[in-house]
Motif scaffolding. Structure first.
Motif, short mmCIF file in Angstrom:
data_model
loop_
_atom_site.label_atom_id
_atom_site.label_comp_id
_atom_site.label_asym_id
_atom_site.label_seq_id
_atom_site.Cartn_x
_atom_site.Cartn_y
_atom_site.Cartn_z
N SER A 29 36.45 -14.26 -37.32
CA SER A 29 37.21 -14.71 -36.15
C SER A 29 36.67 -16.05 -35.65
O SER A 29 37.44 -16.90 -35.15
N PHE A 42 47.51 -15.80 -35.35
CA PHE A 42 46.28 -15.83 -34.58
C PHE A 42 46.31 -16.85 -33.45
O PHE A 42 45.35 -16.94 -32.68
N TRP A 45 45.80 -15.57 -29.80
CA TRP A 45 44.42 -15.11 -29.63
C TRP A 45 43.47 -16.31 -29.54
O TRP A 45 42.61 -16.36 -28.66
N ARG A 46 43.62 -17.26 -30.43
CA ARG A 46 42.72 -18.41 -30.44
C ARG A 46 42.80 -19.19 -29.13
O ARG A 46 41.77 -19.58 -28.55
N ARG A 48 43.75 -18.10 -26.21
CA ARG A 48 43.22 -17.28 -25.12
C ARG A 48 41.69 -17.28 -25.13
O ARG A 48 41.04 -17.41 -24.09
N VAL A 49 41.12 -17.15 -26.32
CA VAL A 49 39.66 -17.06 -26.43
C VAL A 49 39.00 -18.39 -26.11
O VAL A 49 38.06 -18.47 -25.32
N TYR A 144 39.61 -6.59 -28.10
CA TYR A 144 40.72 -6.36 -29.01
C TYR A 144 40.37 -5.35 -30.10
O TYR A 144 41.15 -5.15 -31.03
N ASP A 239 50.73 -8.85 -32.50
CA ASP A 239 50.88 -9.18 -31.09
C ASP A 239 50.71 -7.95 -30.23
O ASP A 239 50.08 -7.98 -29.17
N PHE A 242 47.13 -6.87 -29.58
CA PHE A 242 46.32 -7.73 -28.74
C PHE A 242 46.84 -7.80 -27.31
O PHE A 242 46.43 -8.65 -26.54
#
Length: 349
Positions: A29, A42, A45-46, A48-49, A144, A239, A242
């Protein structure tokens, strides 16, 4: 081309990991997080992180470039899905291994001061690595994990099915499109030319959520042999896995009912829609309808394997059954068929 050379002993020692490996998911990740662009699935997610990633966690990203070598010591084989156990193993890496792996990582480049200290095994640098990895896990992977585990469980059920139906060689042959099995060699299409002699050590196959494009392995062939392969992703399923559900109470209420509870119980082992119908003596349409409700409630996950859809319990579904002691309402005993697909820890693939 990456080639694994098998002996007859190695074939008998091929096994599939019981689930995703937290240390590998952290590493892979981080590769995704370091990419300027990548798989669209992704992207949310990317974004958001990275938007809220703690500065301490960003130290890990220095060790995990999206291309090329990443230190082998970041992914020890622990045989457990416990992050803390994996982190303890990382921080217990012998100094020669630290020095070797960091030298490979920074080859041709001037290393960051922290990396030089880490290569020397200094206590402050190791503590910093521990903080970086734990902080990253708590922000980027841990929240997650349920969705990651559910998606991997579905794919793992498909691998186990391949082993049950055709044996180890069939399972190896159908592992991934980039893999070719021609006894006694397993070949993986990669840019580098490399041969790994298993020499009776067997091979641990690990399904991975964040692995992309093609299967990968450790750089040091002297370490216990592993092969990480990317699971098949359904975009919608990704989706869904997550997201945090806000309507869980309403959807869980829809689970009340004798047949649906029996479907949930039948999925203690992975099954296709047709197999659910056969086990419970209900129509395929009814099995599909109940599986949809269970999936929407987050209790099962589903994935496509060629022309079939395979369902498996999510951690939430497993917890629900465990909380009931497995004594959920069932259909009459005569109507419940024996499970055909064992999905247990340490199964060979």
């Amino acid at each position: 081309m990456l080639r694994f050379h098998f002996t007859s002993d190695d074939l008998a020692r091929v096994r599939i990991a019981p689930g995703p490996d937290p240390m590998w998911e952290v590493l892979l990740s981080a590769h995704v997080a370091n990419q300027r662009s990548g798989a669209s699935m992704f992207a949310p997610w990317r974004e958001r992180v990275l938007s809220g990633l703690h500065p301490a966690a960003r130290m890990l990203l220095r060790l995990t470039p999206p291309r090329g070598y990443s230190p082998d010591f970041l992914t020890p084989v622990t045989g457990t899905d416990d992050f803390e156990a994996g982190l303890d193993a990382v921080l217990s890496t012998p100094r020669p291994r630290l020095r070797n792996d960091i030298s490979l990582l920074v080859r041709g480049h001037k290393p960051h001061l922290w990396m030089r200290d880490l290569a020397d095994g200094s206590a402050p640098a190791l503590r910093g690595l521990g903080v970086a990895m734990r902080t990253y896990y708590e922000q980027a992977v841990g929240p997650y994990w349920s969705g990651i585990r559910a998606a991997v469980d579905v794919d793992r059920a498909a691998r186990t099915r391949a082993w049950v139906e055709g044996g180890t060689e069939h399972a190896l042959r159908t592992l991934h499109p980039s893999v070719r099995w021609e006894h006694p060699v397993l070949s993986v299409s990669t840019a580098a030319e490399r041969d790994v002699d298993l020499a009776g050590r067997g091979l641990l196959i690990i399904p991975s959520y964040f692995c992309q494009r093609a299967p990968i392995t450790l750089a040091d062939s002297e370490l216990p042999p592993v092969l990480l392969y990317p699971i098949m992703h359904e975009q919608a399923g990704m989706d869904r896995g997550f997201e945090t559900r806000s309507d869980g109470g309403r959807q869980l209420t829809a689970l009340l009912g004798r047949t649906r509870a029996a479907v949930l119980r039948a999925l203690r082992t992975g099954a296709t829609t047709s197999e659910i119908a056969q086990r419970l003596a209900i129509s395929p349409a009814s099995a599909s309808e109940h599986a949809t409700v269970l999936r929407n409630a987050g209790l099962i996950a589903s994935g496509r394997e060629r022309n079939t859809v395979i369902h498996a319990l999510t951690p939430l579904g497993q917890t629900l059954l465990d909380g009931c002691g497995g004594r959920v309402p069932t259909l009459p005993t005569a109507a419940v068929r024996p499970a055909a697909l064992p999905v247990t820890a340490g199964d060979p693939v």
